[in-house]
Scaffold this active site. Sequence first.
Site, PDB file in Angstrom:
ATOM      1  N   TYR A 145       0.857  -1.186   0.000  1.00 31.92           N
ATOM      2  CA  TYR A 145       0.000   0.000   0.000  1.00 31.92           C
ATOM      3  C   TYR A 145       0.890   1.231   0.000  1.00 31.92           C
ATOM      4  O   TYR A 145       1.833   1.330   0.787  1.00 31.92           O
ATOM      5  CB  TYR A 145      -0.889  -0.001   1.250  1.00 31.92           C
ATOM      6  N   ASP A 240       9.427   3.004  -0.486  1.00 25.00           N
ATOM      7  CA  ASP A 240       8.381   3.639   0.312  1.00 25.00           C
ATOM      8  C   ASP A 240       8.614   3.265   1.772  1.00 25.00           C
ATOM      9  O   ASP A 240       8.243   2.187   2.230  1.00 25.00           O
ATOM     10  CB  ASP A 240       7.001   3.184  -0.167  1.00 25.00           C
ATOM     11  N   LYS A 268       4.449   9.118   8.712  1.00 22.43           N
ATOM     12  CA  LYS A 268       4.281   8.510  10.025  1.00 22.43           C
ATOM     13  C   LYS A 268       5.282   9.038  11.071  1.00 22.43           C
ATOM     14  O   LYS A 268       5.072  10.119  11.584  1.00 22.43           O
ATOM     15  CB  LYS A 268       4.278   6.989   9.879  1.00 22.43           C
TER      16      LYS A 268
HETATM   17  C1  LIG Z   1       0.630   4.613   5.704  1.00 21.00           C
HETATM   18  C2  LIG Z   1       1.350   4.394   4.439  1.00 21.00           C
HETATM   19  C3  LIG Z   1       1.192   5.241   3.329  1.00 21.00           C
HETATM   20  C4  LIG Z   1       0.163   6.330   3.291  1.00 21.00           C
HETATM   21  O1  LIG Z   1       0.385   7.332   4.213  1.00 21.00           O
HETATM   22  P1  LIG Z   1      -0.842   8.277   4.647  1.00 21.00           P
HETATM   23  O2  LIG Z   1      -0.213   9.283   5.545  1.00 21.00           O
HETATM   24  O3  LIG Z   1      -1.852   7.403   5.288  1.00 21.00           O
HETATM   25  O4  LIG Z   1      -1.369   8.904   3.390  1.00 21.00           O
HETATM   26  C5  LIG Z   1       2.007   5.040   2.240  1.00 21.00           C
HETATM   27  N1  LIG Z   1       2.908   4.044   2.215  1.00 21.00           N
HETATM   28  C6  LIG Z   1       3.083   3.211   3.247  1.00 21.00           C
HETATM   29  C7  LIG Z   1       4.130   2.154   3.168  1.00 21.00           C
HETATM   30  C8  LIG Z   1       2.294   3.335   4.381  1.00 21.00           C
HETATM   31  O5  LIG Z   1       2.454   2.471   5.389  1.00 21.00           O
END
Ligand SMILES: *Cc1c(COP(=O)(O)O)cnc(C)c1O
Length: 426
Positions: A145, A240, A268
């Site tokens: 994701y 990511d 995060k």
């Molecule tokens: C949480 C997450 C996202 C999205 O971040 P948001 O702040 O919720 O838009 C993208 N990539 C990874 C790997 C994530 O865990």
Amino acid sequence: MKPRKKSQELHARASRVIPGGVDSPVRAFKSVGGEPPYIVRGKGSRIWDADGNDYIDYVGSWGPLILGHAFPSVVEAVEKANRDGASFGACTPAEAELAEAVIEAFPSMDKVRFVSSGTEATMSAIRLARAFTRRNYIIKFEGCYHGHADSLLVKAGSGVATLGIPGSAGVLDEQAKFTLALPFNNQQAVEEVFHRFKNEIACVIVEPVVGNMGCVAPRKGYLEFLRSITEQQGAVLILDEVMTGFRLSFGGAQELFNIKPDLTTLGKIIGGGLPVGAYGGRAELMDMIAPLGPVYQAGTLSGNPLAMAAGLATLRELKQHPEIYRQLEQHSAALVDGVLDAAKKKGVALTANRVGSMFTWFFQPGTVHDWDTAAKSDTQAFGKFHGAMLEHGIYLPPSQYEAMFMSAAHSESDIQQTIAAATGAL
Ligand SMILES: *Cc1c(COP(=O)(O)O)cnc(C)c1O
């Protein structure tokens, strides 16, 4: 555990005015049954619901709260920044300060741009990769994701999988066709696609350790393979690290696995619980972003003073206390193994994946190394476990396909209490 009467009332009220009563679908309890407790307070490893119940929390706001809830220096930093004005939409000193802290921890970055969410970070990184390579196609992996941007909502892991929908309505086929979704941990699939779409692939985007189909580690050599094939093929490698950055080690998964990507996305933890994302990489790429170059990307609240303050306070604490990572490793190992032992004694088929302080118990006997193997899990059994743990005062993510997180605030007694609860719940 007191009956969650107030939570129920709050949920009924929210559901009248907010779709499903939630502002992010993963918060709904649709796949595990029951209704979500409404959280009114958090401190350290614990959260409290509106009915006065407390829980040991392994969600940690889905990753940001590596120091635990309401960590004193983070609270103070945000309060101070707030007194000085919450937002200006103008340049502020804290932006460069946090940028320097991020770049110091991630040597693959010369420059970094702050945005307000992980979704914006990955969306912008992909735009930049396409502009840089002048190519259209992107490779992502099933179960990973990367936020909810249109081109990334293809086989996108937990949130969509939990709801049993293939992708998302409203995403144009014309756009989705440029997203090539391949099985994670499978080198051949990547080689074949690079062969078939010769000189057409702009980038590979990957969670270096996946958290969004449950925790899944890369096979030995897999990230090195992605690094070398993207380099050979002139494609951009985007790690990511929204979830893994500053969690698996101070320098993220790229430090742990010694991989140097072209672009990195963060979020995060770097926001310390406030809304932040970031993307960064070599100057050659980053200087293509407006106002220096032709790739447009902007944000009214980007680099927001409160968020920068929370991020800086969090990174400072992590930097000053590198032993936190050792403690996270030990506590996470003890918890994961303790619950596995309990499952074995009770004859419950359970397999666990863990990297550092990210982990998932999958309700199945097999090993999990990609989306197809993760999807063999018994989600009903997970749902029952989740509900029983909640009644024992343990708050787990309401989906089989999510990672759980240990924080520095979790104590040994929290862990023993959790193992005891799991022994009852399994
Ligand atoms: C949480 C997450 C996202 C999205 O971040 P948001 O702040 O919720 O838009 C993208 N990539 C990874 C790997 C994530 O865990």
